[in-house]
Write a protein that holds these residues in place. Structure first.
Motif, mmCIF file in Angstrom:
data_model
loop_
_atom_site.group_PDB
_atom_site.id
_atom_site.type_symbol
_atom_site.label_atom_id
_atom_site.label_comp_id
_atom_site.label_asym_id
_atom_site.label_seq_id
_atom_site.Cartn_x
_atom_site.Cartn_y
_atom_site.Cartn_z
ATOM 1 N N THR A 20 0.837 -1.200 0.000
ATOM 2 C CA THR A 20 0.000 0.000 0.000
ATOM 3 C C THR A 20 0.873 1.253 0.000
ATOM 4 O O THR A 20 0.605 2.208 -0.726
ATOM 5 N N GLY A 23 2.314 1.533 -3.484
ATOM 6 C CA GLY A 23 1.249 1.872 -4.427
ATOM 7 C C GLY A 23 0.832 3.328 -4.357
ATOM 8 O O GLY A 23 0.491 3.934 -5.368
ATOM 9 N N ASP A 24 0.901 3.895 -3.162
ATOM 10 C CA ASP A 24 0.527 5.301 -2.993
ATOM 11 C C ASP A 24 1.537 6.248 -3.627
ATOM 12 O O ASP A 24 1.229 7.410 -3.868
ATOM 13 N N GLN A 28 0.217 6.747 -11.704
ATOM 14 C CA GLN A 28 -0.452 5.909 -12.682
ATOM 15 C C GLN A 28 -1.085 6.792 -13.744
ATOM 16 O O GLN A 28 -1.748 7.758 -13.423
ATOM 17 N N CYS A 38 -4.105 1.166 -17.114
ATOM 18 C CA CYS A 38 -3.068 1.817 -16.326
ATOM 19 C C CYS A 38 -1.741 1.553 -17.031
ATOM 20 O O CYS A 38 -1.434 0.408 -17.363
ATOM 21 N N ASP A 47 7.182 -2.151 -7.780
ATOM 22 C CA ASP A 47 6.171 -1.091 -7.792
ATOM 23 C C ASP A 47 4.926 -1.540 -8.542
ATOM 24 O O ASP A 47 3.796 -1.349 -8.079
ATOM 25 N N VAL A 51 0.987 -2.406 -6.841
ATOM 26 C CA VAL A 51 -0.290 -1.823 -7.285
ATOM 27 C C VAL A 51 -1.252 -2.922 -7.737
ATOM 28 O O VAL A 51 -2.426 -2.935 -7.366
ATOM 29 N N CYS A 54 -2.543 -5.032 -4.710
ATOM 30 C CA CYS A 54 -3.536 -4.282 -3.940
ATOM 31 C C CYS A 54 -4.875 -4.226 -4.672
ATOM 32 O O CYS A 54 -5.928 -4.381 -4.061
ATOM 33 N N HIS A 55 -4.826 -4.024 -5.966
ATOM 34 C CA HIS A 55 -6.055 -3.948 -6.760
ATOM 35 C C HIS A 55 -6.860 -5.249 -6.670
ATOM 36 O O HIS A 55 -8.080 -5.218 -6.544
#
Length: 117
Positions: A20, A23-24, A28, A38, A47, A51, A54-55
Motif C-alpha cells: 500500500t 502503491g501510494d 499511474q 493503467c 512497484d 499496485v 492491492c487492486h
C-alpha cells in the motif's frame, strides 16, 4: 484453491502494508475511453506488482531474489481483466515469471535470465 506456498526460499516478501505504501507513491497514467488502462513506464517490478496485488486483494508478493524486484518494465495493464489474465501478460516478459499462490504472487527468475543486465 491455490496451494499455500513455502516462502522461506524467497529473498523478499512484501505484505499489504508495504504494498500500500509503494502503491501510494506510484504515479499511474490511466487512459480515457471505455477501457480502464493503467500504464507503467520504466517502473520497477516491485512497484508494478504492489499496485496490481492491492487492486486484486492479494496479501503478499514474494520475490525469489532481490534483483528481480528492481527489474524495470513498461506495462499496459487493463484493470478490468482478471488476475489470471494479468499474470499471463506478465509471464510474456523474458526475465521473470509470476505465479499465484494462496494469497500471494510468487516472482521467480526464468533460468539464467534475472542476473543479466
Amino acid at each position: 484453491m491455490k496451494a499455500k506456498p513455502d516462502l522461506s526460499d524467497y529473498a523478499c516478501v512484501m505484505d499489504e502494508q508495504v504494498m500500500t505504501a509503494i502503491g501510494d507513491t506510484v504515479p499511474q497514467v490511466v487512459s480515457g475511453g471505455t477501457a480502464d488502462i493503467c500504464v507503467f513506464t520504466d517502473r520497477e517490478l516491485k512497484d508494478v506488482l504492489a499496485v496490481v496485488a492491492c487492486h486484486y486483494g492479494v496479501g503478499k508478493v514474494a520475490f525469489r531474489s532481490d534483483s528481480l524486484m528492481h527489474l524495470r518494465l513498461y506495462l499496459q495493464w487493463d484493470r478490468e481483466a482478471s488476475l489470471d489474465h494479468c499474470v499471463s501478460v506478465l509471464n510474456h516478459f523474458e526475465r521473470f515469471s509470476v505465479s499465484i499462490g494462496d494469497d500471494v504472487l510468487l516472482v521467480d527468475g526464468k533460468q539464467g535470465k534475472e542476473e543479466q543486465p
